[in-house]
Motif scaffolding. Structure first.
Motif, PDB file in Angstrom:
ATOM      1  N   GLN A 108       0.802  -1.223   0.000  1.00 38.80           N
ATOM      2  CA  GLN A 108       0.000   0.000   0.000  1.00 38.80           C
ATOM      3  C   GLN A 108       0.841   1.283   0.000  1.00 38.80           C
ATOM      4  O   GLN A 108       0.480   2.265  -0.670  1.00 38.80           O
ATOM      5  N   ASN A 112       0.579   5.095  -2.052  1.00 43.04           N
ATOM      6  CA  ASN A 112       0.343   6.310  -1.265  1.00 43.04           C
ATOM      7  C   ASN A 112       1.410   7.374  -1.520  1.00 43.04           C
ATOM      8  O   ASN A 112       1.426   8.405  -0.863  1.00 43.04           O
ATOM      9  N   GLU A 122      -1.328   4.716 -11.067  1.00 38.93           N
ATOM     10  CA  GLU A 122      -2.177   3.779 -11.810  1.00 38.93           C
ATOM     11  C   GLU A 122      -1.330   2.682 -12.444  1.00 38.93           C
ATOM     12  O   GLU A 122      -1.720   1.507 -12.463  1.00 38.93           O
ATOM     13  N   GLN A 125      -0.369   0.270  -9.774  1.00 35.50           N
ATOM     14  CA  GLN A 125      -1.514  -0.571  -9.422  1.00 35.50           C
ATOM     15  C   GLN A 125      -1.789  -1.613 -10.508  1.00 35.50           C
ATOM     16  O   GLN A 125      -2.077  -2.772 -10.207  1.00 35.50           O
ATOM     17  N   ASN A 129      -1.831  -5.697 -10.124  1.00 36.65           N
ATOM     18  CA  ASN A 129      -2.999  -6.480 -10.539  1.00 36.65           C
ATOM     19  C   ASN A 129      -2.597  -7.598 -11.493  1.00 36.65           C
ATOM     20  O   ASN A 129      -3.039  -8.747 -11.356  1.00 36.65           O
ATOM     21  N   LYS A 147      -6.311  -6.571  -4.923  1.00 37.64           N
ATOM     22  CA  LYS A 147      -7.689  -6.093  -4.808  1.00 37.64           C
ATOM     23  C   LYS A 147      -7.910  -5.259  -3.555  1.00 37.64           C
ATOM     24  O   LYS A 147      -8.880  -4.504  -3.462  1.00 37.64           O
ATOM     25  N   THR A 150      -5.560   0.506  -2.760  1.00 39.78           N
ATOM     26  CA  THR A 150      -6.205   1.677  -3.365  1.00 39.78           C
ATOM     27  C   THR A 150      -5.187   2.777  -3.580  1.00 39.78           C
ATOM     28  O   THR A 150      -4.202   2.879  -2.838  1.00 39.78           O
ATOM     29  N   THR A 217     -10.866   5.093 -12.144  1.00 42.91           N
ATOM     30  CA  THR A 217     -11.600   4.775 -10.941  1.00 42.91           C
ATOM     31  C   THR A 217     -12.794   3.878 -11.267  1.00 42.91           C
ATOM     32  O   THR A 217     -13.215   3.781 -12.409  1.00 42.91           O
ATOM     33  N   ASP A 218     -13.362   3.250 -10.228  1.00 41.99           N
ATOM     34  CA  ASP A 218     -14.565   2.441 -10.444  1.00 41.99           C
ATOM     35  C   ASP A 218     -15.680   3.298 -11.015  1.00 41.99           C
ATOM     36  O   ASP A 218     -16.491   2.838 -11.817  1.00 41.99           O
TER      37      ASP A 218
END
Length: 330
Positions: A108, A112, A122, A125, A129, A147, A150, A217-218
């Protein structure tokens, strides 16, 4: 094992003997302590696994991912390889860790990092993934930790300068200049440039005048945006000329950011406008929605921003609500 080793304990399982009578061993793994090695043997006894992958390091899974990508029909593009390499280098502290032992608290902090742009985070991330999907496939891990991660930074952190009403009028006056159609579409839809360039024609609904794309983003993924009446002829023209993407390269393949940026700058230079980036079109759309007092929640949904609070998360807007907001722009 003898000598000075970082992981001196060799956990092995007898597999019989070879033709010469020498014992054959299956290496379960190498460990820093006797207890770790003994636990590994116990786990193997309960549920035999392939040690090659079971104790693979973060770096090992990364290399496995690269090989898989290289062996696909499309191969591994230079851009994607560069993004993977940059993200991988930033995670050097976990390179030698056993992949299945890594937890969310280890990863994480990378997402951050306030010094990085949202786009760079991104990429980090995305790499994680992809690695966890690969890790699960080869049983190098038991769950997808990615998952749980964030990005700890609001999206759209990229600064920008919206185009003026006068500049927009000049765009319309010179809409036949190569690339000017895309600039106008972006100014009246708010797509991020990567969302626009990767939009397939199959996601353009001319019957209902809505196009769909999205990223980040979602809230932004698979985001429908009503097509503003002024740009409908432009979208229809592009749609009729392509069978792949709405705005492809000459070859019909997806246009890259560098190619588009060059065309964008050249189009603006022809009418004497300089020092703008494609992202300024998105700032223009957001500014126009605000200027003509579009509903704030509709504006955030059109731009693909995450809800500001729990209350907003439970407020839903229909396509017609979004269309009403878009059509406030004259």
């Amino acid at each position: 094992m003898s000598g000075k080793r970082r992981r001196p304990y060799w956990a092995k399982k007898s597999q019989g003997v070879d033709s010469r009578g020498y014992p054959i061993y299956l290496t379960v793994g190498y460990f820093e302590t006797w207890d770790q090695a003994h636990t590994a043997l116990d786990e193997y006894q309960k549920n035999p696994f392939d040690p090659k992958y079971y104790y693979m390091t973060f770096s090992g899974v990364y290399e496995l991912l690269l090989k898989e990508k290289e062996n696909t029909p499309k191969g591994l593009s230079k851009d994607l390889r560069y993004c993977f390499q940059s993200s991988y280098r930033r995670m050097s502290a976990v390179h030698d860790k056993i992949f299945r032992d890594i937890n969310a608290l280890d990863l994480q902090p990378y997402l951050n990092n306030k010094k990085l742009s949202h786009a760079s985070l991104e990429h980090d991330q995305n790499l994680l993934n992809q690695m966890y999907k690969t890790g699960l496939k080869y049983k190098a891990c038991s769950e997808n930790i990615a998952k749980l991660l964030t990005i700890g930074k609001e999206d759209d952190d990229e600064p920008g300068v919206p185009f003026t009403e006068d500049e927009l009028a000049r765009f319309w006056k010179n809409k036949d200049i190569k690339g000017m159609d895309s600039i106008l579409i972006l100014c009246y839809s708010g797509w991020r440039i990567n969302e626009f360039l990767k939009m397939p024609v199959t996601m353009v609904d001319l019957e209902n005048m809505v196009f769909t794309s999205g990223s980040k983003t979602d809230a932004g993924k698979r985001r429908p945006v009503p097509i503003h009446p002024k740009i409908q002829p432009l979208v229809q023209s592009l749609y009729s000329q392509s069978t792949t993407y709405l705005y492809p390269s000459v070859s019909g393949k997806r246009m890259g950011y560098k190619e588009y940026s060059s065309m964008f700058a050249e189009a603006l230079a022809q009418i004497g406008i300089y020092e703008h980036t494609p992202h300024d079109c998105r700032h223009t759309f957001g500014s126009l929605l605000n200027r003509y007092e579009a509903n704030e929640i509709c504006s955030r949904k059109l731009l693909g921003h995450v809800p500001r609070d729990a209350h907003e998360r439970y407020i839903h807007k229909s396509i017609e609500d979004l269309r009403k907001a878009v059509c406030l722009i004259p």
